[in-house]
Scaffold this motif. Structure first.
Motif, short mmCIF file in Angstrom:
data_model
loop_
_atom_site.label_atom_id
_atom_site.label_comp_id
_atom_site.label_asym_id
_atom_site.label_seq_id
_atom_site.Cartn_x
_atom_site.Cartn_y
_atom_site.Cartn_z
N SER A 161 -27.05 -18.84 -4.53
CA SER A 161 -27.29 -20.06 -5.29
C SER A 161 -27.33 -19.81 -6.78
N PHE A 162 -26.79 -20.78 -7.52
CA PHE A 162 -26.93 -20.89 -8.97
C PHE A 162 -27.62 -22.23 -9.20
N VAL A 163 -28.85 -22.22 -9.69
CA VAL A 163 -29.65 -23.44 -9.75
C VAL A 163 -30.35 -23.54 -11.11
N ASP A 164 -30.37 -24.76 -11.66
CA ASP A 164 -31.15 -25.07 -12.86
C ASP A 164 -30.75 -24.17 -14.01
N CYS A 165 -29.46 -24.15 -14.32
CA CYS A 165 -28.94 -23.29 -15.39
C CYS A 165 -28.24 -24.12 -16.46
N ASP A 166 -28.27 -23.62 -17.69
CA ASP A 166 -27.54 -24.22 -18.80
C ASP A 166 -26.35 -23.33 -19.13
N ILE A 167 -25.16 -23.93 -19.14
CA ILE A 167 -23.95 -23.22 -19.54
C ILE A 167 -23.56 -23.72 -20.92
N LEU A 168 -23.77 -22.89 -21.94
CA LEU A 168 -23.47 -23.30 -23.31
C LEU A 168 -21.98 -23.24 -23.60
N HIS A 169 -21.29 -22.38 -22.90
CA HIS A 169 -19.82 -22.34 -22.93
C HIS A 169 -19.36 -21.74 -21.61
N GLY A 170 -18.43 -22.39 -20.95
CA GLY A 170 -18.05 -21.99 -19.60
C GLY A 170 -16.87 -21.07 -19.50
N GLY A 171 -16.35 -20.55 -20.63
CA GLY A 171 -15.15 -19.72 -20.56
C GLY A 171 -13.96 -20.53 -20.08
N GLY A 172 -13.17 -19.94 -19.18
CA GLY A 172 -12.06 -20.68 -18.60
C GLY A 172 -12.50 -21.60 -17.48
N THR A 173 -13.51 -21.17 -16.71
CA THR A 173 -14.03 -21.95 -15.58
C THR A 173 -15.54 -21.78 -15.53
N ALA A 174 -16.26 -22.90 -15.47
CA ALA A 174 -17.72 -22.84 -15.47
C ALA A 174 -18.27 -22.39 -14.12
N ILE A 175 -17.76 -22.95 -13.03
CA ILE A 175 -18.25 -22.68 -11.67
C ILE A 175 -17.06 -22.24 -10.84
N ASP A 176 -17.16 -21.08 -10.18
CA ASP A 176 -15.94 -20.51 -9.59
C ASP A 176 -16.24 -19.75 -8.30
N ILE A 177 -15.43 -20.03 -7.28
CA ILE A 177 -15.36 -19.19 -6.09
C ILE A 177 -13.90 -18.83 -5.90
#
Length: 501
Positions: free
Chosen positions: A331-347
């Protein structure tokens, strides 16, 4: 009570005491007191390549600044930039830090401990503000490696079972930590480890040709609390085949060299990372599987309440190396992504694992008008030419496509026989994945498509591989407005039983 790191070197200990450079960009007062502001180096733009046999050149970087606070009370900051600017960003936005500007000084109060970033106009002018809970100094004789106030040149420190490292708030340690087949390791304190002195000489990331800030092989019972790390030679925190790992208030910053992933969790189990700040040049938090440990699955891995910044690649990532049978309970929970690179969430299932029961929930993604496109550097003579082109990271990607090809084996020095055996075992399915409650901040001035923010997503199952299934995408908002499925452009291939709501 509050205090800040002061990295001094007593004249009595050296004929020519080392002086840690101070920032030329920002001056800071805390509760009315002038405090030292130090510098580090970060990537100037997303320009990357496979290790070319030498390190990135400094013209691809810029200086950033940082102040390292420990406090058990609210702290009032007055930040005065030494340059003209038009716009101030105090991040993460979810912290809702209100600030005032008067006569060139930016003032605000931090009511809680945490990690913050102040930027003026763009990431070219960055001030990291780390505000941690105090960690009391232990009795020196109770710690294996005790780094009290001062600048220390420790080099590579090899840890053994039941050993500990304490880094005082006023300690700056030039060195890196390493352990192999050790148990019950504790690393703690409010100070900073700097890997500047280590030079990378070879391409492999899996082996100990280079250490990085912290590298662990086959270890059990690791605790990391409070410390910051900067200027890694390769991946910053390496967990190869490790078990029972707790990481709290860990700060990764000042990273710019090739392959400086933030945290790499490789064929490991029972890992928890929380209340931490991870700003990487390359992938930020990535969960991998490699042939050496393919008999061990990736299980019970949780990244919670973290602030994440990715300059290149993927931010919250599973893959692409997936050499094991299963990934589960992640799990990735309750996080702040200030910059996501090329893809913020990835599988990205790139080898052979079954990936299931994965949760991405309550993630805030900030899209900035000063973010620019990723460019792959083909030759040393090539330069980055997209400084004035705004870019938006892909929000999420879930897919399976073969990464372990003869070409990647050649590039990354993976024995082809080893790779062929894994590929022959067959790729398994990605299923039971939930992406829920994703809040996107989309800054004015970013590109629009048909008048709407460019929110890009993909469910990308490869046709000759097992389909993706039971994928649930729920409640994506942009600037506070919930998006309908029709408003979220999502490429869908070889995916069954999915929903976007």
């Amino acid at each position: 009570m509050f205090a800040v790191s002061q990295f001094g070197q007593a004249v009595a200990t050296r004929s020519h005491p080392y002086v840690e450079p101070l920032s030329r960009d920002f001056s800071v007062r805390i509760n009315g007191e002038d405090v030292p502001v130090y510098i580090c180096r970060i990537s100037k733009y997303p320009f990357n390549t496979v290790w070319p046999g030498h390190q990135r050149t400094l013209d691809q970087t810029v200086e950033a600044s940082f102040v390292n606070i420990v406090s058990d009370e609210a702290v009032q900051l007055e930040v005065t930039p030494a340059f003209a600017y038009e716009r101030v960003y105090v991040k993460p936005y979810s912290k809702e830090v209100d600030f005032t500007e008067e006569e060139g000084t930016i003032a605000f109060t931090l009511q809680k401990n945490g990690q913050y970033v102040l930027q003026c106009d763009s990431h070219y002018r960055t001030l990291y503000i780390f505000n941690s809970k105090p960690i009391a100094p232990p009795a020196e004789q109770t710690v294996t490696h005790y780094f009290g106030p001062g600048v220390h040149f420790a080099g590579k420190i090899t840890l053994h079972s039941n050993e500990s490292v304490y880094v005082d708030r006023d300690a700056l340690v030039y060195g890196c930590l390493f352990a192999d087949h050790a148990e019950n390791i504790r690393i703690f304190g409010n100070g900073v480890l700097d890997d500047s002195a280590e030079e990378r000489v070879a391409i492999p990331c899996y082996d100990d040709y280079a250490n990085g800030n912290l590298k662990f092989y086959d270890c059990r019972g690791i605790s990391i609390e409070g410390v910051g790390v900067k200027n890694s030679a390769i991946w910053c925190l390496n967990l190869f085949h490790c078990f029972d790992v707790q990481v709290t208030d860990f700060k990764v910053f000042g990273q710019w060299r090739y392959n400086t992933d933030g945290v790499d969790i490789v064929n490991s189990q029972n890992v928890r990372i929380e209340d931490s700040f991870i700003h990487s040049f390359d992938d930020t938090v990535t969960i991998k599987g490699i042939a050496r440990y393919a008999d061990t699955d990736c299980r019970n891995i949780h990244v919670h309440k973290c602030v994440l910044v990715c300059d290149w690649g993927k931010c919250c990532e599973i893959g692409v190396e997936t050499a094991c049978r299963e990934y589960a309970d992640i799990s990735f929970v309750d996080c702040d992504i200030l910059h996501g690179g090329g893809t913020a969430i990835d599988i990205a299932n790139g080898i052979c694992a079954e990936i299931h029961h994965v949760l991405f929930e309550d993630i805030r993604v900030e899209c900035n008008r000063f973010d620019t496109p990723e460019v792959y550097q083909v030759t040393d003579a090539m330069t980055y030419d997209k400084q004035d082109t705004p870019a938006v990271p892909r929000l999420f990607y879930i897919g399976n496509s073969l990464w372990l090809t003869p070409e990647t084996c050649r590039i990354w020095r993976i024995p082809e026989a080893e790779g062929a055996e894994l590929v022959a075992s067959g790729m398994r399915a990605v299923h039971d994945v939930t992406v829920r409650n994703i809040r996107v901040y989309y800054e004015v001035g970013l590109p629009l498509e048909d008048g709407r923010p460019m929110i890009r997503c993909a469910l990308n199952g490869v046709e000759d591989k097992p389909p993706l299934y039971n994928i649930r995408i729920e409640n994506i908002t942009v600037n506070g407005v919930r998006m309908t499925a029709a408003e979220i452009p999502c490429e869908v291939r070889n995916t069954i039983d999915y929903s976007i709501e």
